[in-house]
Write a protein that holds these residues in place. Structure first.
Motif, PDB file in Angstrom:
ATOM      1  N   TYR A 529     144.922  97.746  62.443  1.00 46.83           N
ATOM      2  CA  TYR A 529     145.324  99.084  62.003  1.00 46.83           C
ATOM      3  C   TYR A 529     145.938  99.830  63.183  1.00 46.83           C
ATOM      4  O   TYR A 529     145.255 100.563  63.883  1.00 46.83           O
ATOM      5  CB  TYR A 529     144.116  99.817  61.417  1.00 46.83           C
ATOM      6  CG  TYR A 529     143.440  98.991  60.346  1.00 46.83           C
ATOM      7  CD1 TYR A 529     144.011  98.838  59.094  1.00 46.83           C
ATOM      8  CD2 TYR A 529     142.245  98.321  60.615  1.00 46.83           C
ATOM      9  CE1 TYR A 529     143.415  98.037  58.117  1.00 46.83           C
ATOM     10  CE2 TYR A 529     141.646  97.523  59.650  1.00 46.83           C
ATOM     11  CZ  TYR A 529     142.242  97.380  58.416  1.00 46.83           C
ATOM     12  OH  TYR A 529     141.653  96.585  57.461  1.00 46.83           O
ATOM     13  N   MET A 574     142.867 102.834  48.065  1.00 47.76           N
ATOM     14  CA  MET A 574     142.302 101.477  48.032  1.00 47.76           C
ATOM     15  C   MET A 574     140.782 101.595  48.155  1.00 47.76           C
ATOM     16  O   MET A 574     140.280 102.182  49.123  1.00 47.76           O
ATOM     17  CB  MET A 574     142.832 100.642  49.205  1.00 47.76           C
ATOM     18  CG  MET A 574     142.180  99.276  49.301  1.00 47.76           C
ATOM     19  SD  MET A 574     143.051  98.185  50.447  1.00 47.76           S
ATOM     20  CE  MET A 574     142.507  98.836  52.016  1.00 47.76           C
ATOM     21  N   ARG A 576     136.739  99.856  46.385  1.00 50.62           N
ATOM     22  CA  ARG A 576     136.036  99.129  45.333  1.00 50.62           C
ATOM     23  C   ARG A 576     136.022 100.021  44.103  1.00 50.62           C
ATOM     24  O   ARG A 576     135.955 101.249  44.212  1.00 50.62           O
ATOM     25  CB  ARG A 576     134.592  98.860  45.776  1.00 50.62           C
ATOM     26  CG  ARG A 576     134.488  97.857  46.893  1.00 50.62           C
ATOM     27  CD  ARG A 576     133.054  97.651  47.340  1.00 50.62           C
ATOM     28  NE  ARG A 576     132.506  98.855  47.959  1.00 50.62           N
ATOM     29  CZ  ARG A 576     131.431  99.480  47.533  1.00 50.62           C
ATOM     30  NH1 ARG A 576     130.764  99.035  46.495  1.00 50.62           N
ATOM     31  NH2 ARG A 576     130.977 100.556  48.150  1.00 50.62           N
ATOM     32  N   LEU A 646     143.092  92.698  49.116  1.00 46.58           N
ATOM     33  CA  LEU A 646     144.060  92.405  50.169  1.00 46.58           C
ATOM     34  C   LEU A 646     143.365  91.915  51.420  1.00 46.58           C
ATOM     35  O   LEU A 646     142.361  92.498  51.846  1.00 46.58           O
ATOM     36  CB  LEU A 646     144.850  93.663  50.512  1.00 46.58           C
ATOM     37  CG  LEU A 646     145.612  94.311  49.350  1.00 46.58           C
ATOM     38  CD1 LEU A 646     146.370  95.525  49.863  1.00 46.58           C
ATOM     39  CD2 LEU A 646     146.584  93.315  48.730  1.00 46.58           C
ATOM     40  N   LYS A 648     143.016  91.641  55.382  1.00 47.29           N
ATOM     41  CA  LYS A 648     143.149  92.796  56.275  1.00 47.29           C
ATOM     42  C   LYS A 648     144.559  92.991  56.815  1.00 47.29           C
ATOM     43  O   LYS A 648     145.075  94.104  56.879  1.00 47.29           O
ATOM     44  CB  LYS A 648     142.185  92.636  57.457  1.00 47.29           C
ATOM     45  CG  LYS A 648     140.772  92.949  57.095  1.00 47.29           C
ATOM     46  CD  LYS A 648     139.878  92.774  58.294  1.00 47.29           C
ATOM     47  CE  LYS A 648     139.953  91.338  58.787  1.00 47.29           C
ATOM     48  NZ  LYS A 648     139.066  91.027  59.879  1.00 47.29           N
ATOM     49  N   ALA A 651     146.614  94.484  54.227  1.00 42.79           N
ATOM     50  CA  ALA A 651     146.223  95.880  54.001  1.00 42.79           C
ATOM     51  C   ALA A 651     146.772  96.756  55.122  1.00 42.79           C
ATOM     52  O   ALA A 651     147.332  97.831  54.882  1.00 42.79           O
ATOM     53  CB  ALA A 651     144.704  95.990  53.917  1.00 42.79           C
ATOM     54  N   LEU A 676     135.701 103.914  55.818  1.00 41.64           N
ATOM     55  CA  LEU A 676     136.528 103.161  56.770  1.00 41.64           C
ATOM     56  C   LEU A 676     138.007 103.234  56.403  1.00 41.64           C
ATOM     57  O   LEU A 676     138.869 103.276  57.288  1.00 41.64           O
ATOM     58  CB  LEU A 676     136.085 101.699  56.825  1.00 41.64           C
ATOM     59  CG  LEU A 676     134.747 101.441  57.511  1.00 41.64           C
ATOM     60  CD1 LEU A 676     134.383  99.974  57.436  1.00 41.64           C
ATOM     61  CD2 LEU A 676     134.799 101.879  58.977  1.00 41.64           C
TER      62      LEU A 676
END
Ligand code: UDP
Ligand code: LCN
Length: 801
Positions: A529, A574, A576, A646, A648, A651, A676
């Motif tokens: 990231y 994004m 759950r 996805l 990581k 993503a 997160l």
């Protein structure tokens, strides 16, 4: 417990009730008229607002002002009982007689008893168990100020160091013993037995410093090893002369006049932590194909990144101290034989990006000793944990060839196993909660029976209380996780007092003023990231796949909606597909807001589009709602719903591609313990709108490094986002300013480097204080053992049937 805190409001309020009886009647009768035995803070605030609208001034009488600060009201025909949260973690319990307007302060026992009376329709148990840890609390070890909550280690250092060193001055040997107890595989470290008193230690340090000052600073430890050993010093002081001098100087300073800072720095260098066990039993714990499965979200991401950061930090500290030992980190999780294409049926899996950290998987076994084949939801695993703790301990000891130096638990199940293991092995225990369930479900305690088969909160909350109290220290990602905000109750705070009628009542379950609490926030993996502007690092080979994800057609039943307007910025979410994540809420606000629909398209990554692919009840429910909303609002041309998980890298690049298009990330959860995805999006330089309930409230400074949105007021939130999009169109500087501010915020607070440094220091400092003081007390441990044996065990066993 709170009796020592004077309650200033009570006399004034009593006087008001006596003098303005009819006005008070009107207020209270309006509240009673709502017709519910229990009212929440939002109900009370709404009631006060309603009264204010009816008659200006009525919303701000001393009574309504007090009601606005109450977390809860419980009402019967004669009384209204109130839980007043005066400020962070300070509570009073009051009752008002509805006819006499008589105001009284009541104890927490009476307050909870009244709730039980109402909730059971008068069938409460007058001799039910009352859990009370307050008799074990000791004032000298408690913080006083709400502002200090979460900085326990600073408090301990300040509070304890002067006392300890005063005692050392009088010949106390504890520090000496502490320095002598370190060894690794038979190799003595720090001090040997030839130094017999603190006076001798001081002399030896002075003596050692004389030749050390004459040596070149970069001369290695080996050059001075023999000389130092004859004076009583073993390896561990430093890798070269400069470092050894420095460490010895620090200790001399401390012995002269201890400062908490020097003590922390010195302890940070003592080689005490060579191996760590991290417990995360429940979910699908792995490095690929697991995210998005039920129960498997941020905790897995957090732990894998944590392992990498901790191993690096341990390695560096040991090297600096001249100790050539490879640190070990082992993540203990469940082995799931029916692994559905994941590696969760493999006993060992090396963790990528580490030197030698491992995932060690140990199966759950039932009472007959058979291995459980399938995944078990986090709500149903209680009967297996005790056997798991023993099996996991055995395998861990074999793998490490000895005890770990620190055990870190995660979530309720991991923390309970950490409690069992650390008590048995006599190792320091650290807890990380992530997101506990208690505050996520309304009345999860009071009406626990209604959901017992589905959630088993009886066992979970009991496990939580035990684990919170056995832990040597607790790491939280934010302040409010411990103690909430002025307007909301903290996750831990909610365990201080509650009742589960028919099971037990808790009058003091945990104290958020305990110095065991420390805020140590996680980061986002910087290799994945990173800012969208870092052109040379961008993963351009993934762009065709991302293009297809966003703008492709509907594929294989895992997408719904096709975006037609390529010129529009994109909103991205994004998560759950849990109810609490409120992705369906966001889709609904979007669907209802013509302005937002005109300004941007929405990309949703979460769950499965085909409900048949989901193995989780709550997720299937949410999938149904998503389809309804897409159809009802006619969103198939403006919302792209991807039921994919996805990897990581993908993503990370997706966040950046959204940033390229001047879009934004939206995190609409009803409550998010930390979040997160919020720091990931911000680390990529993506402006972020995130819930004002939970971690994001602290991560984002509203209007500067992002924006807060209220999930309960979707129309307002939709307008906040729409307004931002309008303004960015009008002012080209706005979006980049917001993006840079997000990046700065992350850099200053949310990095794994900062996390690992802090965590390693805490582990040492708590280990030190545990060793040299009476922080740990046998009576507390005994009480908790009873709670475990008499309360938790029968609950867990009953579940096994
Ligand atoms: N995640 C991911 N791919 C997905 C969905 C989620 O990599 O398809 C990751 C996401 O990037 C984040 C984590 O899963 O790192 C979710 O953590 P968060 O704290 O946002 O929520 P949790 O699931 O723990 O409640
Ligand atoms: C669990 C959650 O629900 C999130 O809020 C956190 O970010 C995650 O764990 C990591 O702590």
């Amino acid at each position: 417990m709170e009796a020592d805190v004077p309650n200033v409001q009570v006399p004034a309020l009593a006087a008001y009730l006596a003098e303005h009886r009819s006005q008070a009647h009107r207020v209270l009768h309006h509240i009673i008229g709502l017709g519910r035995p229990f009212l929440l803070r939002s109900d009370l605030t709404d009631a006060a607002d309603y009264l204010e609208a009816d008659e200006p001034g009525l919303g701000e009488t001393p009574l309504t002002a007090m009601l606005r600060r109450c977390e809860e009201a419980a009402i019967d025909a004669s009384w209204i009982y109130l839980a007043l949260r005066r400020r962070v973690a300070r509570w009073d319990y009051l009752r008002i007689h509805l006819e006499a307007m008589d105001l009284q302060q009541v104890s927490v026992t009476e307050y909870l008893g009244f709730k039980e009376h109402l909730a059971t329709g008068g069938n409460e148990d007058p001799f039910g168990l009352e859990i009370d840890l307050a008799p074990f609390y000791r004032d000298q070890y408690k913080l006083q100020e709400a502002e200090s909550i979460g900085r326990g280690v600073e408090f301990l250092n300040r509070r304890l160091s002067s006392r300890l060193f005063e005692e050392i001055g009088k010949g106390d040997q504890r520090l000496l013993h502490f320095l002598r107890m370190h060894s690794y595989r038979g190799q003595q470290l720090m001090l040997n037995a030839s130094i017999k008193s603190v006076v001798e230690l001081r002399n030896a340090l002075r003596q050692a410093l004389i030749p050390l000052r004459r040596r070149p600073t970069h001369a290695p430890y080996a050059d001075v090893a023999t000389e130092l050993r004859t004076l009583g010093f073993e390896p561990g002081w430093g890798a070269d002369v400069a470092r050894i001098r420095d460490t010895m100087g620090l200790l001399l300073d401390i012995l002269e006049a201890p400062s908490p800072r020097a003590l922390e720095e010195f302890l940070g260098r003592v080689p005490m932590i060579f191996s760590i066990a991290i417990l995360s039993p429940h979910g699908w714990f792995g490095q690929s194909n697991v995210l998005g499965r039920p129960d498997t979200g941020g905790q897995v991401v957090y732990i894998l990144d944590q392992v990498r950061a901790l191993e690096r930090e341990m390695h560096q500290r040991l090297m600096e101290q001249g100790i050539d030992i490879e640190p070990r980190v082992i993540v203990l999780t469940r082995l799931i034989p029916e692994a559905q294409g994941t590696l969760c049926n493999q006993r060992l899996e090396p963790i990528a990006g580490t030197r030698n950290a491992l995932i060690l998987r140990v199966p759950f076994r039932n009472a007959a000793g058979e291995e459980l084949q399938h995944w078990v939801s986090r709500f149903h695993l209680w009967p297996y944990l005790e056997r798991y703790a023993l099996d996991a301990e055995r395998e861990l000891l074999a793998e490490l060839g000895g005890r770990p130096d620190l055990i870190i638990g995660n979530y309720s199940d991991g923390n309970l196993v950490a409690s069992l293991m650390s008590q048995r092995l006599k190792v320091s225990q650290c807890n990380v909660a992530h997101a506990l369930e208690k505050t996520k479900y309304l009345y999860s305690d009071l009406y626990w029976r209604d959901n017992e088969d589905r959630y088993h909160f009886s066992a979970q909350f009991t496990a939580d209380i035990i684990a919170m109290n056995t832990a040597d220290f607790i790491i939280t990602s934010t302040y409010q996780e411990i103690a909430g905000t002025d307007d909301s109750v903290g996750q831990y705070e909610s365990y201080a007092r509650f009742t589960m009628p028919g099971l037990y009542r808790v009058v003091a379950g945990v104290d958020v003023y305990d110095p065991k609490f420390n805020i140590v926030s996680p980061g986002a993996n910087e290799d994945i990231y990173f800012p969208y502007t870092a052109d040379e690092r961008r993963l351009k080979h993934l762009h065709p796949e991302i293009e297809e994800l966003i703008y492709g057609g509907e594929r294989r039943g895992d997408t719904r909606g096709v975006l037609a307007r390529r010129d529009k910025p994109l909103l991205f979410t994004m998560a759950r597909l849990d109810r609490i994540k409120n992705v369906t809420g966001l889709v609904d606000w979007y669907g209802r807001s013509p302005a937002l629909r005109e300004l941007a398209d929405l990309v949703v990554v979460g769950g499965h589009v085909d409900a048949a692919r989901s193995g989780d009840d709550e997720e299937r429910e949410q999938i149904g709602i998503m389809h309804d909303l897409m159809s009802r609002h006619g969103l198939d041309g403006q919302v792209r719903w991807l039921g994919v998980h996805l990897e990581k890298q993908l993503a990370g690049e997706l966040y950046r591609c959204i940033a390229d298009r001047r879009g934004a990330f939206v995190q609409p959860a009803l409550f998010e313990a930390f979040g997160l995805t919020v720091i990931e999006a911000m680390s990529c330089g993506l402006p972020t709108f995130a819930t004002c309930f939970g971690g994001p409230l602290e991560i984002i400074e509203d209007g500067v490094s992002g924006f807060h949105i209220d999930p309960n007021h979707g129309d307002v939130s939709a307008e906040t986002i729409a307004e931002f999009l309008r303004q960015t169109a009008a002012d080209p500087g706005l979006w980049p300013r917001c993006s840079s501010a997000a990046l700065e915020r992350i850099e200053s607070r949310y990095t794994w480097r900062l996390y690992a440094e802090r965590m390693m220091t805490l582990a040492r400092v708590y280990g030190f204080w545990k060793y040299v003081t009476d922080l740990e007390r046998a009576e507390t441990r005994r009480y908790l053992e009873m709670l475990y044996g008499l309360q938790y065990r029968p609950l867990a066993r009953a579940m096994e049937g």
